[in-house]
Design an enzyme around this catalytic site. Structure first.
Site: not given
Ligand code: ADE
Length: 796
Positions: A606, A608
């Site tokens: 994940d 980001k």
């Protein structure tokens, strides 16, 4: 603006030039301050701009008097595609044409606005805007916006990850009989579903297997088959008979019809790929019949297609050491954890004298075995026969006895490293000693991780005061000694609060997760994994976990506080996009965090900018292990944030740590350009773009050169082609031209000065965190008596 040249056609250009002097005069005459216009009117216009909804409400009136009002005549070019923009325009009155590459793509009218991004960053205008009728605009200059400090006050919504939970959804039903006509309709429906096509490779065999698994359901007129926002979304539907309407919410109360479905149409395809909330409601308009297909059948079919387990077991059986000492179940487990690697001509798979870590099976190409500089033999893999070498590395790290060099233009190998072997089966030496009269010993690495995490906790205390400071054992940190300082952030799950330990004065981030929310989203397992992964981590580049607690309704993580704020908010507020030296520094932090995780066989999944935090010195820390997973070989649950999905995740063919390196490419692109490369209004469009590949993406000028080259090396469609997946691993990336002058050893020891030092005045300073207006909903929690969170707390 009078000198602007429209690129749509020469006719237009000459007309603009003829009117040049007149235009300049007109423009000058028509620029007035908004003070001469009613502030209320300006304010009303500003309220329409999406970006300004991110500002605290009381601040917008300070901007209204500083806006300009500028009028244009029909034919005037307001902004020009490709130009740098520093102004946002809101249309008071009039109509404009939006032109991309000379073609009109839309029109804008009263209350519409354009150029929003230009208040945040230098970004070339993506379209030319031409007045079609007398036009009056209100203009916000970036300079004025910044002068008022408004950029700093913006609150940025973070992008949500999907697919993290596992809901025990309504059960699939047994398949039913279908006529040949039924099968033909279903086949057409699957083949005509343009959303599915291009995302997953559905060959005829998979389509027939999927049809075999489908069952029929009758629905009454007025029934909502699926409901927008519903998380319980695991079925795909084909209309057998009847009619349906597709509705999407406009606001809290109203929905609008966006489509109709009849026999042969299909819907709900996103649910086949991801656990994501339904994007629309589908209502039966008359009594109708549906064919229903379940996600787990679909995933199983796609996974089986890419599953080469038996083929790989046959390769392993050719290796005497493995054939002699391993059971079938053990070889199957190893077969599933083999990873593909590709090499080019002249590359060494390994060198004589090098410490052995992995065993290889050559499945395509030819290699030369070289000892003391002399070729001993050539090994060629054919369709019928694979070759293998280096198996002793599964037992010891003794030096390699020979060099293996690729002599074909490319070579493909399957690789198994000793760490993976031992995580799955324990030591090969031990297995050998135990003889063949023993049961199979395949271990579940995830379960082993839970065991190790609790051992780690009981063996030595994990809490060390502060993050980057010298480790000093401070004993258990009991929750009763933590005093609240203020909020760091809130999400659907709960809140993160800054707390102070009253005995030491140290501050920490206390993340609270509502058990009601965890159960509703099917996240029981992922919260336990998050804790276990966090406990395994010991890196300067990953937020540390000190303790976990629980009470009747909440689970808590006590984490290292990183008080410099989120990287995402920092970039947006400070406009750092496009600064290459910043990206180098932050991406380097990600490389260090990934190396640490991957070394422990953990996928992060994940990445980001929302999941990176800055500490008070400006060093970067990876946070939120909610989607992380310990994994040897491939895993199949698709999860992450749509803009960052790798193609193999969408194709559902299984993914490895190579997905993390893909996300790093997306991350570098986003920090350089201000937006992710496959950004679209709808996730389905994003997925389609991802499948078309990075080479179809236009790189903005700021992202050219080594940055573009590195991004393309990270975002290769074939996972084993991504730069750090090749021999040399992340060292390949560290040696890339983008990092040519970067001093990795000073970076790794935190000696390098960060490019930006946030202002953090004390351990209690909350000023780098926006105070969220929304508090998470309080969800009721009913204990199911299973004691699923019994081992969660590390102390009281
Ligand atoms: N938000 C979430 N985790 C955090 C942390 N560790 N420090 C500061 N803010 C956070």
């Amino acid at each position: 603006m009078g000198s602007a040249q429209c690129k749509c056609n020469s006719d237009c250009k000459s007309r603009i030039e003829e009117r040049l002097d007149e235009d300049i005069e007109d423009s000058i005459l028509s620029v007035v301050s908004s003070r001469t216009l009613g502030s209320a009117e300006v304010l009303e216009c500003l309220h329409k701009v999406q970006l300004f909804t991110r500002l605290p409400e009381d601040l917008l009136p300070t901007l209204a008097p500083l806006c300009d009002v500028r009028d244009y005549l029909p034919g005037d070019v307001v902004i020009e595609q490709g130009d740098d923009g520093h102004e946002l325009f809101v249309i008071r009155k009039g109509i404009t044409s939006v032109q991309v590459n000379g073609h009109e793509v839309a029109q804008l009218k009263d209350g519409d606005y354009f150029g929003e991004n230009s208040l945040l960053r230098d970004e070339p205008r993506t379209a030319t805007i031409v007045a079609k009728a007398p036009l009056s605009t209100i203009i916000v200059q970036r300079e004025k916006f910044d002068e008022l400090g408004l950029r700093e006050k913006l609150v940025f919504k973070t992008r949500k990850a999907i697919g993290g939970g596992f809901l025990e959804t309504s059960a699939a039903k047994p398949p039913c009989l279908k006529s040949n006509d039924d099968r033909a309709v279903m086949e057409m429906a699957l083949k005509n579903n343009s959303n599915l096509q291009g995302l997953v490779a559905l060959d005829d065999k998979s389509i027939h297997r999927l049809i075999d698994c489908a069952w029929k359901e009758e629905v009454k007129a007025g029934l909502d088959v699926i409901t927008e926002g519903d998380l319980n979304a695991s079925f795909f539907y084909i209309v057998k008979s009847g009619k349906f309407e597709v509705l999407q919410r406009v606001d809290e109360k109203a929905a609008q019809r966006v489509g109709q479905l009849k026999a042969g149409s299909s819907f709900g395809e996103l649910a086949l790929i991801f656990t994501a909330p339904r994007a629309a409601t589908v209502k039966a308009l008359v009594d109708a019949e549906l064919w229903v297909m379940d996600r787990s059948d679909f995933k199983q079919i796609l996974a089986d297609r890419s599953d080469k387990c038996q083929e790989y077991v046959a390769y392993l059986d050719k290796v005497d050491l493995l054939k002699a000492h391993l059971k079938t179940a053990e070889k199957e487990a190893l077969a599933k954890s083999l990873t593909e690697m590709t090499f080019s001509e002249g590359e060494s798979i390994f060198e004589q004298g090098e410490k052995g870590e992995s065993f290889y099976i050559l499945i395509e190409g030819q290699v030369s075995v070289i000892k003391d500089g002399v070729e001993q033999i050539k090994l060629t893999a054919t369709g019928q026969e694979a070759r293998h070498f280096g198996e002793r590395a599964l037992m010891t790290n003794e030096p390699r006895a020979a060099t293996i060099k690729v002599t074909s233009s490319t070579a493909k190998t399957l690789r198994l490293d000793r760490v993976s072997f031992e995580m799955l089966l324990g030591s090969l030496e031990e297995l050998k000693k135990m003889g063949n009269d023993r049961p199979a010993v395949v271990m579940n690495p995830q379960a082993k991780m839970f065991r190790n995490a609790s051992l780690l906790r009981s063996a030595s205390h994990i809490g060390t005061a502060g993050g980057d400071r010298e480790a000093q054992d401070i004993g258990p940190i009991e929750r009763k000694h933590l005093k609240p300082v203020g909020m760091l952030g809130c999400g659907g799950f709960g809140c993160v609060e800054l707390v102070e330990h009253e005995l030491t004065g140290e501050t920490y981030a206390l993340k609270a997760m509502s058990k009601g929310y965890i159960v509703k989203c099917g996240m029981k397992q992922s919260v336990l994994t998050e804790k276990a992964v966090q406990m395994m981590c010991d890196s300067l580049f990953i937020v540390r976990l000190f303790e976990t607690y629980k009470n009747d309704v909440t689970l808590y993580f006590l984490l290292e506080a990183a008080l410099g704020g989120e990287l995402y908010a920092t970039y947006n507020k400070k406009g750092f996009f496009g600064k290459e030296n910043f990206v180098r520094f932050y991406a380097a932090g990600v490389v260090m965090a990934f190396d640490h995780l991957h070394g422990k066989k953990i996928l992060y999944r994940d990445l980001k900018p929302e999941n990176l935090l800055l500490n008070e010195k400006g060093n970067i820390k990876l946070a939120d292990m909610g989607l992380a997973k310990i994994c040897i070989g491939k895993t199949y649950t698709a999860c992450g944030t749509p803009d960052y999905f790798a193609p193999e995740l969408i194709a559902s063919t299984g993914h490895t740590i190579a997905v993390d390196w893909w996300t790093l490419g997306i991350f570098i692109f986003e920090l350089m350009s201000g937006h992710p490369p496959f950004e679209s209004s709808y996730p389905m469009q994003t997925y389609q773009k991802i499948m078309r590949g990075i080479n179809k993406v236009a790189f903005p000028p700021k992202c050219k050169g080594p940055a573009e080259e590195l991004i393309k090396h990270l975002c290769r469609p074939e996972p084993s082609d991504r730069l750090p997946m090749k021999k040399g691993g992340s060292r390949n990336l560290k040696a890339h031209a983008f990092y040519r002058t970067f001093d990795w050893s000073s970076f790794e020891t935190l000696k390098m000065s960060p490019p930006y030092r946030p202002l953090v005045q004390s351990k209690r300073d909350l000023s780098n965190f926006a105070q969220s207006k929304e508090l998470p909903p309080i969800l009721p929690y009913e204990d199911d008596g299973s004691n699923w969170d019994g081992d969660f707390p590390t102390c009281s």
